[in-house]
Scaffold this motif. Structure first.
Motif, PDB file in Angstrom:
ATOM      1  N   UNK A 167      47.566  45.047  29.732  1.00  0.00           N
ATOM      2  CA  UNK A 167      47.554  44.126  29.328  1.00  0.00           C
ATOM      3  C   UNK A 167      47.576  43.388  30.790  1.00  0.00           C
ATOM      4  N   UNK A 168      46.851  41.649  30.073  1.00  0.00           N
ATOM      5  CA  UNK A 168      46.742  40.799  31.776  1.00  0.00           C
ATOM      6  C   UNK A 168      45.812  40.435  31.385  1.00  0.00           C
ATOM      7  N   UNK A 169      45.687  39.919  32.172  1.00  0.00           N
ATOM      8  CA  UNK A 169      44.513  38.860  32.920  1.00  0.00           C
ATOM      9  C   UNK A 169      43.679  39.249  34.102  1.00  0.00           C
ATOM     10  N   UNK A 170      42.325  39.198  34.386  1.00  0.00           N
ATOM     11  CA  UNK A 170      41.774  39.921  35.776  1.00  0.00           C
ATOM     12  C   UNK A 170      40.161  38.350  35.412  1.00  0.00           C
ATOM     13  N   UNK A 171      39.988  38.607  36.537  1.00  0.00           N
ATOM     14  CA  UNK A 171      38.995  37.545  36.737  1.00  0.00           C
ATOM     15  C   UNK A 171      37.318  38.230  36.159  1.00  0.00           C
ATOM     16  N   UNK A 172      37.012  39.151  36.004  1.00  0.00           N
ATOM     17  CA  UNK A 172      36.069  39.135  35.193  1.00  0.00           C
ATOM     18  C   UNK A 172      36.217  41.259  34.248  1.00  0.00           C
ATOM     19  N   UNK A 173      35.024  40.959  34.246  1.00  0.00           N
ATOM     20  CA  UNK A 173      34.936  42.383  32.702  1.00  0.00           C
ATOM     21  C   UNK A 173      34.213  43.576  33.968  1.00  0.00           C
ATOM     22  N   UNK A 174      34.281  43.668  35.376  1.00  0.00           N
ATOM     23  CA  UNK A 174      34.542  44.977  36.187  1.00  0.00           C
ATOM     24  C   UNK A 174      35.308  44.969  36.448  1.00  0.00           C
ATOM     25  N   UNK A 175      36.526  43.903  36.520  1.00  0.00           N
ATOM     26  CA  UNK A 175      37.918  44.785  36.888  1.00  0.00           C
ATOM     27  C   UNK A 175      38.282  45.229  35.592  1.00  0.00           C
ATOM     28  N   UNK A 176      38.271  44.584  34.325  1.00  0.00           N
ATOM     29  CA  UNK A 176      39.078  45.097  33.345  1.00  0.00           C
ATOM     30  C   UNK A 176      38.421  46.758  33.056  1.00  0.00           C
ATOM     31  N   UNK A 206      42.860  55.320  26.647  1.00  0.00           N
ATOM     32  CA  UNK A 206      43.437  53.916  27.073  1.00  0.00           C
ATOM     33  C   UNK A 206      43.310  52.945  25.825  1.00  0.00           C
ATOM     34  N   UNK A 207      43.778  51.652  25.915  1.00  0.00           N
ATOM     35  CA  UNK A 207      44.130  51.126  24.877  1.00  0.00           C
ATOM     36  C   UNK A 207      43.998  49.595  25.803  1.00  0.00           C
ATOM     37  N   UNK A 208      42.292  48.788  25.500  1.00  0.00           N
ATOM     38  CA  UNK A 208      42.461  48.057  26.905  1.00  0.00           C
ATOM     39  C   UNK A 208      42.650  46.754  26.528  1.00  0.00           C
ATOM     40  N   UNK A 209      43.312  45.943  26.674  1.00  0.00           N
ATOM     41  CA  UNK A 209      43.645  44.790  26.223  1.00  0.00           C
ATOM     42  C   UNK A 209      44.200  44.081  26.610  1.00  0.00           C
ATOM     43  N   UNK A 210      43.482  43.979  27.999  1.00  0.00           N
ATOM     44  CA  UNK A 210      43.054  42.825  29.176  1.00  0.00           C
ATOM     45  C   UNK A 210      42.234  42.292  28.685  1.00  0.00           C
ATOM     46  N   UNK A 211      42.634  40.698  29.024  1.00  0.00           N
ATOM     47  CA  UNK A 211      41.825  39.949  29.120  1.00  0.00           C
ATOM     48  C   UNK A 211      41.068  39.567  30.481  1.00  0.00           C
ATOM     49  N   UNK A 260      51.473  56.400  37.530  1.00  0.00           N
ATOM     50  CA  UNK A 260      50.730  57.339  38.593  1.00  0.00           C
ATOM     51  C   UNK A 260      49.215  55.836  38.250  1.00  0.00           C
ATOM     52  N   UNK A 261      49.603  55.725  36.924  1.00  0.00           N
ATOM     53  CA  UNK A 261      48.514  54.255  36.877  1.00  0.00           C
ATOM     54  C   UNK A 261      48.658  53.001  37.248  1.00  0.00           C
ATOM     55  N   UNK A 262      50.051  52.686  37.634  1.00  0.00           N
ATOM     56  CA  UNK A 262      50.535  51.758  38.119  1.00  0.00           C
ATOM     57  C   UNK A 262      50.491  51.681  39.681  1.00  0.00           C
ATOM     58  N   UNK A 263      50.666  53.091  39.857  1.00  0.00           N
ATOM     59  CA  UNK A 263      50.611  53.175  41.389  1.00  0.00           C
ATOM     60  C   UNK A 263      48.278  53.396  41.896  1.00  0.00           C
ATOM     61  N   UNK A 264      47.745  53.819  40.866  1.00  0.00           N
ATOM     62  CA  UNK A 264      46.636  53.369  40.242  1.00  0.00           C
ATOM     63  C   UNK A 264      46.107  52.237  40.676  1.00  0.00           C
ATOM     64  N   UNK A 265      46.097  51.601  39.700  1.00  0.00           N
ATOM     65  CA  UNK A 265      46.085  49.637  39.578  1.00  0.00           C
ATOM     66  C   UNK A 265      46.045  49.295  41.074  1.00  0.00           C
ATOM     67  N   UNK A 266      47.694  49.318  41.028  1.00  0.00           N
ATOM     68  CA  UNK A 266      47.338  48.452  42.124  1.00  0.00           C
ATOM     69  C   UNK A 266      47.245  48.532  44.033  1.00  0.00           C
ATOM     70  N   UNK A 267      46.856  49.933  43.945  1.00  0.00           N
ATOM     71  CA  UNK A 267      46.581  50.230  44.891  1.00  0.00           C
ATOM     72  C   UNK A 267      44.695  50.120  45.226  1.00  0.00           C
ATOM     73  N   UNK A 268      43.764  49.784  43.584  1.00  0.00           N
ATOM     74  CA  UNK A 268      42.992  49.814  44.131  1.00  0.00           C
ATOM     75  C   UNK A 268      42.310  48.232  44.266  1.00  0.00           C
ATOM     76  N   UNK A 269      41.480  48.107  45.512  1.00  0.00           N
ATOM     77  CA  UNK A 269      41.076  46.635  46.073  1.00  0.00           C
ATOM     78  C   UNK A 269      40.523  45.933  44.983  1.00  0.00           C
ATOM     79  N   UNK A 270      39.158  46.366  44.297  1.00  0.00           N
ATOM     80  CA  UNK A 270      38.785  45.825  42.700  1.00  0.00           C
ATOM     81  C   UNK A 270      39.683  45.345  41.761  1.00  0.00           C
TER      82      UNK A 270
END
Length: 88
Positions: free
Chosen positions: A53-62, A78-83, A25-35
């Motif tokens: 984990x992983x990387x995004x382009x801005x703080x809003x996406x994180x 939720x532990x958010x280790x996204x950079x 459910x988390x993977x589907x939610x993340x993959x289907x979000x346009x932001x």
């Protein structure tokens, strides 16, 4: 008969959600979000605790990735280790 049906509904409501179901459910939610565009994000789930984990382009996406994960039924934390990686 109605008592048996009611009992089965109550038992089903208390059934914990598996880590695999939360992961899906988390993977589907993340993959289907346009932001967030979460296809490149890594998701791990252990006892209802989601680690991103992983990387995004801005703080809003994180922040939105955390929000999406927190909305999934069965998620305890939720532990958010996204950079945030700024291209430039």
């Amino acid at each position: 008969m109605a008592l048996i049906l009611l009992a089965s509904v109550c038992l089903a409501a208390d059934k914990p959600i598996s880590d695999d179901a939360i992961y899906d459910k988390v993977r589907i939610g993340l993959a289907s979000d346009i932001d967030v565009k979460g296809g490149n994000l890594k998701v791990d789930v252990k006892d209802g605790v989601v680690t991103l984990a992983g990387a995004v382009e801005n703080q809003g996406q994180k922040d939105k990735a955390s929000h999406i994960a927190k909305k999934v039924k069965g998620v305890k934390k939720v532990v958010n280790n996204i950079e945030v990686k700024i291209h430039g």
